[in-house]
Enzyme design. Structure first.
Site, mmCIF file in Angstrom:
data_model
loop_
_atom_site.group_PDB
_atom_site.id
_atom_site.type_symbol
_atom_site.label_atom_id
_atom_site.label_comp_id
_atom_site.label_asym_id
_atom_site.label_seq_id
_atom_site.Cartn_x
_atom_site.Cartn_y
_atom_site.Cartn_z
ATOM 1 N N SER A 116 -5.307 8.369 34.753
ATOM 2 C CA SER A 116 -7.140 8.628 34.318
ATOM 3 C C SER A 116 -7.165 7.228 35.593
ATOM 4 C CB SER A 116 -7.678 8.287 33.198
ATOM 5 O OG SER A 116 -9.369 8.792 33.243
ATOM 6 N N ASN A 117 -8.473 6.830 35.592
ATOM 7 C CA ASN A 117 -8.968 6.041 36.611
ATOM 8 C C ASN A 117 -10.092 4.956 35.397
ATOM 9 O OD1 ASN A 117 -12.456 6.844 37.026
ATOM 10 N ND2 ASN A 117 -10.663 8.507 37.690
ATOM 11 N N HIS A 118 -10.568 3.367 36.069
ATOM 12 C CA HIS A 118 -11.403 2.934 35.120
ATOM 13 C C HIS A 118 -12.986 3.156 35.043
ATOM 14 C CE1 HIS A 118 -9.136 0.113 34.800
ATOM 15 N NE2 HIS A 118 -8.151 -0.380 35.909
ATOM 16 N N SER A 119 -13.323 3.910 35.331
ATOM 17 C CA SER A 119 -14.864 4.100 35.562
ATOM 18 C C SER A 119 -15.395 4.480 33.921
ATOM 19 C CB SER A 119 -14.719 5.699 35.820
ATOM 20 O OG SER A 119 -16.480 6.351 35.651
ATOM 21 N N ALA A 139 -15.929 9.754 39.206
ATOM 22 C CA ALA A 139 -14.399 9.373 39.666
ATOM 23 C C ALA A 139 -13.322 10.643 39.342
ATOM 24 C CB ALA A 139 -14.301 8.066 39.279
#
Ligand code: CTP
Ligand code: CA
Length: 222
Positions: A33-36, A100
Site C-alpha cells: 500500500s502507500n501512505h495516503s 493514491a
C-alpha cells in the site's frame, strides 16, 4: 451550521471523489500500500456536499469517519476502485481523483501465509489499470475531471505530462518534498495545472485547498 455558510454553487451537480490508499493483497496477512490518509479526498467530498452537490466518495481504507451528507462506497484494491468508479462514471458531472492508487499489485496472491525462509524474497508484480486514464479516454465534453499528482522531482513537467497523457482537465500537483504538503499533514501546497494555466496555491488547510480546487473547477466548467 457550517453547511449553511457555504455558497450552494454545486446545486444539481453530481460529484464523484476518490480518496485514500488502495491495498494490494499478497497473502492472507500481507498487502502492499502507500501512505495516503485520505484527508484531502475526504475534505473535497465534504466541501462539495456543503456546496450543494450530490457527492459519491469512493474510498480506500482510511482511519477517517465517513463525511456527513456524502454517499460513501468503501473499496480495498485498485481493481475494486476501478470497478466502483467506472460503474458510476456516466452519471457524474465532476470527478476528482484524490486517491493514491497502487500502480502494481502482486501477480499471484498466495492462498496460505508465505513462510519466511533464508535469503531474499522476490514478489512478482503486475500493473493495475489506470482509472484516471480510463475516465479521460471515455469522458463526455460536459464532464470535468481533476486528477492529483504526487511527485518528488520535476513536479510541473511530470504533472503536465500526466494531464496530457490521461486527457483530463486539471491536475492538482503536490511536491512530496515540500514541508506542509503531501501525506499525513493537515495542510497542503498544491499547484493547479490546466491546459492553459498554472497556479500555485499557498500553504492552506486541506479544507481550504479543497474549496480553492472546487472554485477553479466551477470557473472552468462548461
Ligand atoms: N491514478 C489512477 N489509477 C491508477 C494510478 C493513478 O486513477 N492506477 C490516478 C491517481 O488517483 C491520481 C493520478 O492518477 O489522480 C496521478 O497519480 P500519480 O501516482 O501521481 O501518477 P501516475 O500516473 O500513477 O504516474 P507515477 O506514479 O509513475 O508518477
Ligand atoms: Ca502512481
Amino acid at each position: 451550521i457550517e453547511k449553511a455558510l457555504y455558497p450552494k454553487d454545486l446545486c444539481g451537480k453530481n460529484v464523484l471523489v476518490t480518496a485514500g490508499p488502495t491495498q494490494e493483497k499478497m497473502d492472507p496477512v500481507r498487502y502492499i500500500s502507500n501512505h495516503s490518509t485520505g484527508k484531502m479526498g475526504y475534505a473535497l467530498a465534504s466541501v462539495c456536499a456543503m456546496r450543494g452537490a450530490k457527492v459519491t466518495l469512493v474510498s480506500g481504507k482510511t482511519a477517517l469517519a465517513h463525511p456527513l451528507f456524502v454517499d460513501t462506497v468503501d473499496v480495498v484494491s485498485a481493481k475494486d476502485m476501478y470497478e466502483a468508479v467506472t460503474e458510476r462514471f456516466a452519471g457524474q458531472d465532476i470527478i476528482i481523483k484524490a486517491a493514491a492508487v497502487a500502480d502494481y499489485r502482486p501477480k499471484e496472491v498466495a492462498q496460505e501465509k508465505i513462510k519466511k525462509k533464508d535469503g531474499a524474497l522476490s514478489v512478482e508484480m503486475e500493473r493495475t489499470d489506470d482509472i484516471l486514464a480510463y475516465l479521460g479516454a471515455h469522458k463526455r465534453p460536459d464532464q470535468y475531471i481533476c486528477g492529483f499528482s504526487m511527485e518528488t522531482e520535476h513536479m510541473l513537467e511530470n504533472s503536465r505530462a500526466k494531464l496530457e497523457r490521461k486527457k483530463i482537465d486539471m491536475i492538482a500537483a503536490n511536491n512530496l518534498k515540500q514541508d506542509g504538503a503531501g501525506f499525513g499533514t493537515d495542510t497542503n501546497i498544491v499547484t493547479l495545472i490546466t491546459k492553459n494555466s498554472e497556479e500555485e496555491l499557498p500553504k492552506l488547510s486541506k479544507q481550504d485547498t479543497a474549496n480553492r480546487i472546487v472554485d477553479e473547477i466551477i470557473r472552468r466548467m462548461k
